[in-house]
Design an enzyme around this catalytic site. Sequence first.
Site, PDB file in Angstrom:
ATOM      1  N   ASP A 246     -22.282  55.541  70.902  1.00 56.59           N
ATOM      2  CA  ASP A 246     -21.763  54.738  72.023  1.00 56.59           C
ATOM      3  C   ASP A 246     -22.817  53.726  72.489  1.00 56.59           C
ATOM      4  O   ASP A 246     -23.279  53.776  73.616  1.00 56.59           O
ATOM      5  CB  ASP A 246     -21.320  55.652  73.189  1.00 56.59           C
ATOM      6  CG  ASP A 246     -22.463  56.470  73.785  1.00 56.59           C
ATOM      7  OD1 ASP A 246     -23.476  56.695  73.069  1.00 56.59           O
ATOM      8  OD2 ASP A 246     -22.361  56.858  74.960  1.00 56.59           O
TER       9      ASP A 246
ATOM     10  N   ASP B  35     -28.861  54.476  71.338  1.00 61.99           N
ATOM     11  CA  ASP B  35     -27.980  54.551  70.164  1.00 61.99           C
ATOM     12  C   ASP B  35     -28.346  53.475  69.138  1.00 61.99           C
ATOM     13  O   ASP B  35     -28.207  53.693  67.935  1.00 61.99           O
ATOM     14  CB  ASP B  35     -26.517  54.327  70.567  1.00 61.99           C
ATOM     15  CG  ASP B  35     -26.012  55.357  71.547  1.00 61.99           C
ATOM     16  OD1 ASP B  35     -25.353  56.311  71.144  1.00 61.99           O
ATOM     17  OD2 ASP B  35     -26.297  55.194  72.753  1.00 61.99           O
TER      18      ASP B  35
ATOM     19  N   ASN C  18     -21.461  55.290  77.078  1.00 63.42           N
ATOM     20  CA  ASN C  18     -22.381  54.458  77.858  1.00 63.42           C
ATOM     21  C   ASN C  18     -21.682  53.233  78.421  1.00 63.42           C
ATOM     22  O   ASN C  18     -22.066  52.701  79.462  1.00 63.42           O
ATOM     23  CB  ASN C  18     -23.549  53.990  76.984  1.00 63.42           C
ATOM     24  CG  ASN C  18     -24.539  55.099  76.722  1.00 63.42           C
ATOM     25  OD1 ASN C  18     -24.722  55.982  77.550  1.00 63.42           O
ATOM     26  ND2 ASN C  18     -25.170  55.055  75.561  1.00 63.42           N
TER      27      ASN C  18
ATOM     28  N   THR D 271     -24.137  60.745  68.768  1.00 66.66           N
ATOM     29  CA  THR D 271     -25.093  60.399  69.828  1.00 66.66           C
ATOM     30  C   THR D 271     -24.383  59.927  71.096  1.00 66.66           C
ATOM     31  O   THR D 271     -24.956  59.194  71.895  1.00 66.66           O
ATOM     32  CB  THR D 271     -26.090  59.325  69.331  1.00 66.66           C
ATOM     33  OG1 THR D 271     -25.349  58.145  68.983  1.00 66.66           O
ATOM     34  CG2 THR D 271     -26.878  59.807  68.138  1.00 66.66           C
TER      35      THR D 271
ATOM     36  N   PHE E  90     -25.580  63.503  80.260  1.00 65.75           N
ATOM     37  CA  PHE E  90     -24.480  62.525  80.257  1.00 65.75           C
ATOM     38  C   PHE E  90     -23.435  62.749  79.155  1.00 65.75           C
ATOM     39  O   PHE E  90     -22.232  62.724  79.429  1.00 65.75           O
ATOM     40  CB  PHE E  90     -25.048  61.097  80.149  1.00 65.75           C
ATOM     41  CG  PHE E  90     -23.964  60.049  80.111  1.00 65.75           C
ATOM     42  CD1 PHE E  90     -23.317  59.656  81.264  1.00 65.75           C
ATOM     43  CD2 PHE E  90     -23.586  59.481  78.897  1.00 65.75           C
ATOM     44  CE1 PHE E  90     -22.302  58.711  81.227  1.00 65.75           C
ATOM     45  CE2 PHE E  90     -22.568  58.528  78.852  1.00 65.75           C
ATOM     46  CZ  PHE E  90     -21.933  58.144  80.015  1.00 65.75           C
ATOM     47  N   ASN E  91     -23.850  62.934  77.899  1.00 60.27           N
ATOM     48  CA  ASN E  91     -22.863  63.061  76.815  1.00 60.27           C
ATOM     49  C   ASN E  91     -22.014  64.322  76.978  1.00 60.27           C
ATOM     50  O   ASN E  91     -20.814  64.316  76.679  1.00 60.27           O
ATOM     51  CB  ASN E  91     -23.553  63.093  75.440  1.00 60.27           C
ATOM     52  CG  ASN E  91     -24.172  61.762  75.084  1.00 60.27           C
ATOM     53  OD1 ASN E  91     -23.769  60.724  75.596  1.00 60.27           O
ATOM     54  ND2 ASN E  91     -25.173  61.791  74.212  1.00 60.27           N
TER      55      ASN E  91
ATOM     56  N   HIS F 156     -33.643  59.003  73.504  1.00 61.70           N
ATOM     57  CA  HIS F 156     -32.921  60.212  73.101  1.00 61.70           C
ATOM     58  C   HIS F 156     -32.354  60.192  71.668  1.00 61.70           C
ATOM     59  O   HIS F 156     -32.634  61.076  70.853  1.00 61.70           O
ATOM     60  CB  HIS F 156     -31.713  60.429  74.024  1.00 61.70           C
ATOM     61  CG  HIS F 156     -32.002  60.347  75.469  1.00 61.70           C
ATOM     62  ND1 HIS F 156     -32.513  61.389  76.183  1.00 61.70           N
ATOM     63  CD2 HIS F 156     -31.833  59.327  76.368  1.00 61.70           C
ATOM     64  CE1 HIS F 156     -32.635  61.042  77.459  1.00 61.70           C
ATOM     65  NE2 HIS F 156     -32.231  59.792  77.587  1.00 61.70           N
ATOM     66  N   ASP F 157     -31.453  59.235  71.424  1.00 62.09           N
ATOM     67  CA  ASP F 157     -30.528  59.386  70.294  1.00 62.09           C
ATOM     68  C   ASP F 157     -31.157  59.425  68.902  1.00 62.09           C
ATOM     69  O   ASP F 157     -30.699  60.193  68.039  1.00 62.09           O
ATOM     70  CB  ASP F 157     -29.455  58.292  70.358  1.00 62.09           C
ATOM     71  CG  ASP F 157     -28.514  58.489  71.537  1.00 62.09           C
ATOM     72  OD1 ASP F 157     -28.418  59.624  72.038  1.00 62.09           O
ATOM     73  OD2 ASP F 157     -27.864  57.509  71.939  1.00 62.09           O
TER      74      ASP F 157
HETATM   75  C1  BDR Z   1     -27.538  60.246  76.389  1.00 64.18           C
HETATM   76  O1  BDR Z   1     -26.677  59.527  77.259  1.00 64.18           O
HETATM   77  C2  BDR Z   1     -26.738  58.151  76.993  1.00 64.18           C
HETATM   78  O2  BDR Z   1     -27.080  57.450  78.139  1.00 64.18           O
HETATM   79  C3  BDR Z   1     -27.747  57.939  75.905  1.00 64.18           C
HETATM   80  O3  BDR Z   1     -27.284  56.986  74.981  1.00 64.18           O
HETATM   81  C4  BDR Z   1     -27.888  59.304  75.266  1.00 64.18           C
HETATM   82  O4  BDR Z   1     -26.959  59.475  74.220  1.00 64.18           O
HETATM   83  C5  BDR Z   1     -28.717  60.762  77.163  1.00 64.18           C
HETATM   84  O5  BDR Z   1     -28.280  61.598  78.202  1.00 64.18           O
HETATM   85 CA    CA Z   2     -25.750  57.646  73.224  1.00 64.18          CA
END
Ligand code: BDR
Ligand code: CA
Length: 310
Positions: A10, A15, A39, A124, A165-166, A239-240
């Site tokens: 996303d 990402d 996102n 991701t 978040f994901n 993160h991703d």
């Molecule tokens: C995740 O949430 C999104 O904001 C980032 O792309 C990552 O996948 C981190 O919490």
């Molecule tokens: Ca992401």
Amino acid sequence: MPTPVILDCDPGHDDVFAIWLAAGDPEIDLRAITTVGGNGKLAHTTYNARVVTDLAGIAGVPISAGADSPMVRLLAPAEWIHGDNALGGPELPQPAVAADPRTAVELIRDTLDEAGQPVTIVATGPLTNIGMFARIHPDRLPLIKEIVWMGGSTGRGNVTPYAEFNAWTDPEAAAMVLGTGLPFTMIGLNVTHQVLVTPGVMSRLGAIGNRTAAFGVELLNYFNSTYETDQGMPQAPLHDPVAVALVARPGLVSTVRTRLDIELRGTETAGATSVDLLGKLKRPPNASVATGVDIEGFWGLVEDAIRALA
Ligand code: BDR
Ligand code: CA
């Protein structure tokens, strides 16, 4: 032989680096990119995937749009981190690459059917597309080698006190994907918060000298600034790409087999990932969960991949 991978994402600043790592690393054979609302709205995440593949000179990788909203909840795009278009910061060039007319579920199906060997799915973003695929094509699940997901946390969250978040965006999809019984690895905030975009990382990226790296530096300047405002972290966690790194070089990320459950009903904790590291629940392990990352090794991998792009 490089590992065949479908990347479901996303984009989103981090990402983008997952896409670049998957495309630029010699140990990954990136077969398809699918996008999901997360996102940003689906139109933005799909457009952004096209922009950053084209800009990086990545050719021949189909990009399909998937779910525009979570399975049962409303989408709340992370504009506070990623901006209105999910890719705040640089001006986005018009992409020459068109989206594939197939849906994400159709592209995943065709990619699996044509691979001739099990394919790894790296996800991701919210797991909506993968959950939809599992629902529509349960007969094809054996064609998936494993699912490696950036999401969740063994500790606290980033969008609510206990939810990442994901996971928070589509916990029902995450629970559905876990419930398939496919090999599943969770790369959570407890690990991704170790790979921070420091001034040293920025200068090493800047020194690469190609247009992908220059665009990446612009992205990360923006990402660091919103992370400082929203999360009190002036060096944002990237993160991703850690999920891609685990597939490219399994030794870079340490994991444990454990019990993972997704909180669906909590009044304050929906989307929390319950990781039973001490085995208190006496339930059988159902996932691998990341516990550590080789920080220098990770950044070296990202740099090498970007150096290999345009
Ligand atoms: C995740 O949430 C999104 O904001 C980032 O792309 C990552 O996948 C981190 O919490
Ligand atoms: Ca992401």
